[in-house]
Design a protein around this motif. Structure first.
Motif, PDB file in Angstrom:
ATOM      1  N   LEU A 282       0.777  -1.253   0.161  1.00 29.36           N
ATOM      2  CA  LEU A 282       0.186   0.113  -0.014  1.00 29.36           C
ATOM      3  C   LEU A 282       0.743   1.290  -0.094  1.00 29.36           C
ATOM      4  CD1 LEU A 282      -2.836  -1.084   2.434  1.00 29.36           C
ATOM      5  CD2 LEU A 282      -2.689  -1.020   0.090  1.00 29.36           C
ATOM      6  N   GLU A 283       2.064   1.165   0.544  1.00 30.82           N
ATOM      7  CA  GLU A 283       2.887   2.323   0.677  1.00 30.82           C
ATOM      8  C   GLU A 283       4.020   2.313  -0.896  1.00 30.82           C
ATOM      9  OE1 GLU A 283       4.148   2.205   5.321  1.00 30.82           O
ATOM     10  OE2 GLU A 283       5.151   1.148   3.809  1.00 30.82           O
ATOM     11  N   GLY A 284       3.852   1.339  -1.434  1.00 31.74           N
ATOM     12  CA  GLY A 284       4.721   1.057  -2.452  1.00 31.74           C
ATOM     13  C   GLY A 284       6.207   1.048  -2.343  1.00 31.74           C
ATOM     14  N   ASP A 285       6.478   0.425  -0.975  1.00 28.92           N
ATOM     15  CA  ASP A 285       7.816   0.313  -0.424  1.00 28.92           C
ATOM     16  C   ASP A 285       8.276  -1.030  -0.996  1.00 28.92           C
ATOM     17  OD1 ASP A 285       9.983  -0.261   1.070  1.00 28.92           O
ATOM     18  OD2 ASP A 285       9.339   0.764   2.980  1.00 28.92           O
ATOM     19  N   ALA A 286       8.859  -1.155  -1.980  1.00 26.66           N
ATOM     20  CA  ALA A 286       9.321  -2.416  -2.248  1.00 26.66           C
ATOM     21  C   ALA A 286      10.575  -3.177  -1.423  1.00 26.66           C
ATOM     22  CB  ALA A 286       9.868  -2.392  -3.957  1.00 26.66           C
TER      23      ALA A 286
ATOM     24  N   SER B 238       5.894 -14.711  -9.010  1.00 24.38           N
ATOM     25  CA  SER B 238       7.342 -14.814  -8.119  1.00 24.38           C
ATOM     26  C   SER B 238       7.319 -13.884  -7.072  1.00 24.38           C
ATOM     27  CB  SER B 238       8.364 -14.993  -9.108  1.00 24.38           C
ATOM     28  OG  SER B 238       8.515 -13.612  -9.691  1.00 24.38           O
ATOM     29  N   ARG B 239       8.428 -14.024  -6.411  1.00 26.98           N
ATOM     30  CA  ARG B 239       8.810 -13.132  -5.567  1.00 26.98           C
ATOM     31  C   ARG B 239       9.209 -11.636  -6.298  1.00 26.98           C
ATOM     32  NH1 ARG B 239      13.560 -10.900  -3.607  1.00 26.98           N
ATOM     33  NH2 ARG B 239      13.798 -10.239  -1.258  1.00 26.98           N
ATOM     34  N   ASP B 240      10.094 -11.820  -7.115  1.00 25.36           N
ATOM     35  CA  ASP B 240      10.510 -10.623  -8.003  1.00 25.36           C
ATOM     36  C   ASP B 240       9.261 -10.015  -8.578  1.00 25.36           C
ATOM     37  OD1 ASP B 240      13.273 -11.237  -7.114  1.00 25.36           O
ATOM     38  OD2 ASP B 240      13.533 -12.521  -9.027  1.00 25.36           O
ATOM     39  N   GLU B 241       8.488 -10.723  -9.280  1.00 28.74           N
ATOM     40  CA  GLU B 241       7.225 -10.004  -9.914  1.00 28.74           C
ATOM     41  C   GLU B 241       6.663  -9.222  -8.613  1.00 28.74           C
ATOM     42  OE1 GLU B 241       3.513 -11.224 -12.496  1.00 28.74           O
ATOM     43  OE2 GLU B 241       4.702 -12.679 -11.898  1.00 28.74           O
TER      44      GLU B 241
ATOM     45  N   LEU C 251       5.950  -5.274  -9.116  1.00 27.14           N
ATOM     46  CA  LEU C 251       4.736  -4.568  -8.967  1.00 27.14           C
ATOM     47  C   LEU C 251       4.557  -3.332  -7.909  1.00 27.14           C
ATOM     48  CD1 LEU C 251       2.327  -7.529  -9.781  1.00 27.14           C
ATOM     49  CD2 LEU C 251       2.761  -5.611 -11.219  1.00 27.14           C
ATOM     50  N   THR C 252       4.986  -3.867  -6.699  1.00 18.86           N
ATOM     51  CA  THR C 252       5.181  -2.971  -5.558  1.00 18.86           C
ATOM     52  C   THR C 252       5.717  -1.727  -6.094  1.00 18.86           C
ATOM     53  OG1 THR C 252       4.846  -4.725  -4.137  1.00 18.86           O
ATOM     54  CG2 THR C 252       5.721  -2.642  -3.280  1.00 18.86           C
ATOM     55  N   ARG C 253       7.024  -1.725  -6.517  1.00 19.23           N
ATOM     56  CA  ARG C 253       7.900  -0.700  -6.932  1.00 19.23           C
ATOM     57  C   ARG C 253       7.303   0.365  -7.887  1.00 19.23           C
ATOM     58  NH1 ARG C 253      11.768  -3.541  -8.281  1.00 19.23           N
ATOM     59  NH2 ARG C 253      12.882  -3.539  -6.435  1.00 19.23           N
TER      60      ARG C 253
ATOM     61  N   LYS D 189      -0.438   1.094  -4.498  1.00 23.38           N
ATOM     62  CA  LYS D 189      -0.155   2.269  -3.504  1.00 23.38           C
ATOM     63  C   LYS D 189      -1.337   3.245  -3.402  1.00 23.38           C
ATOM     64  CE  LYS D 189       3.254   5.879  -3.087  1.00 23.38           C
ATOM     65  NZ  LYS D 189       4.539   6.513  -3.379  1.00 23.38           N
ATOM     66  N   THR D 190      -1.622   3.140  -2.222  1.00 25.25           N
ATOM     67  CA  THR D 190      -2.973   3.957  -1.787  1.00 25.25           C
ATOM     68  C   THR D 190      -2.685   5.003  -0.630  1.00 25.25           C
ATOM     69  OG1 THR D 190      -4.097   1.841  -2.026  1.00 25.25           O
ATOM     70  CG2 THR D 190      -5.303   3.362  -0.738  1.00 25.25           C
ATOM     71  N   PRO D 191      -3.293   6.250  -0.637  1.00 27.65           N
ATOM     72  CA  PRO D 191      -2.909   7.045   0.450  1.00 27.65           C
ATOM     73  C   PRO D 191      -3.553   6.556   1.701  1.00 27.65           C
ATOM     74  CG  PRO D 191      -4.111   8.287  -1.364  1.00 27.65           C
ATOM     75  CD  PRO D 191      -4.053   6.538  -1.704  1.00 27.65           C
TER      76      PRO D 191
END
Length: 167
Positions: A59-63, A95-98, A102-104, A109-111
């Motif tokens: 939700l933070e976009g923190d990869a 996969s983990r990398d995928e 996606l997070t990156r 990502k949500t306020p």
């Protein structure tokens, strides 16, 4: 007949013959072994924290936060809503990398003021745990392993919730 009798004895002892000297012991063992065990609150908090790293990181976009909580051999799966004709019992595989990519990219990502998520630890047995994570977009059933005292997501089965119909 014998199989049914043995099954009944294993379940609750109700089919034990009268006067059987071991009936009471076998019955109490069957009842005790089926009773749920209380979860250690310290372990529950640790598994919850790991699950929140997973969902809050997305939700933070923190990869980096998401990557830390995932096992390198993560198996993340979803049952396909439209089966692939070339695959029996089709799964969407990630996969983990995928997931980290996606997070990156900020896929979820949500306020923070719009966050609506929950975590519930369902079970813990030794170095294994299961938790349910829910957001407005998905439900994840997470399998954790404890490695050197740290809880890490090893497997995830997720359900993508249907998108709301815009009026």
């Amino acid at each position: 007949m014998i199989a049914a009798l043995l099954a009944a004895i294993a379940l609750d002892g109700s089919a034990l013959p009268p006067g059987d000297p071991g009936a009471e012991v076998r019955s109490s063992i069957a009842v005790a072994s089926s009773a749920p065990q209380a979860l250690d609150p310290t372990i529950v908090k640790a598994v919850e924290a790991a699950a929140y790293d997973y969902v809050d990181g997305q939700l933070e976009g923190d990869a980096a936060r998401v990557a830390r909580i995932l096992h390198p051999d993560l198996a993340k799966r979803a049952v396909r809503s439209r089966p692939d004709p070339d695959e029996v019992l089709g799964l969407r595989r990630m996969s983990r990398d995928e997931l980290v990519d996606l997070t990156r990219q900020g896929a979820l990502k949500t306020p923070r003021e719009q966050w609506d998520r929950s975590v519930r630890v369902l079970d813990v047995a030794g170095n294994a745990a299961v938790a349910r994570v829910e957001t407005p977009w998905f439900v994840d059933y997470l399998n954790f392993g404890r490695f050197e005292g740290r809880w890490v997501i090893v497997n995830a089965l997720w359900y993508a919730k249907p998108k709301p119909v815009k009026s």
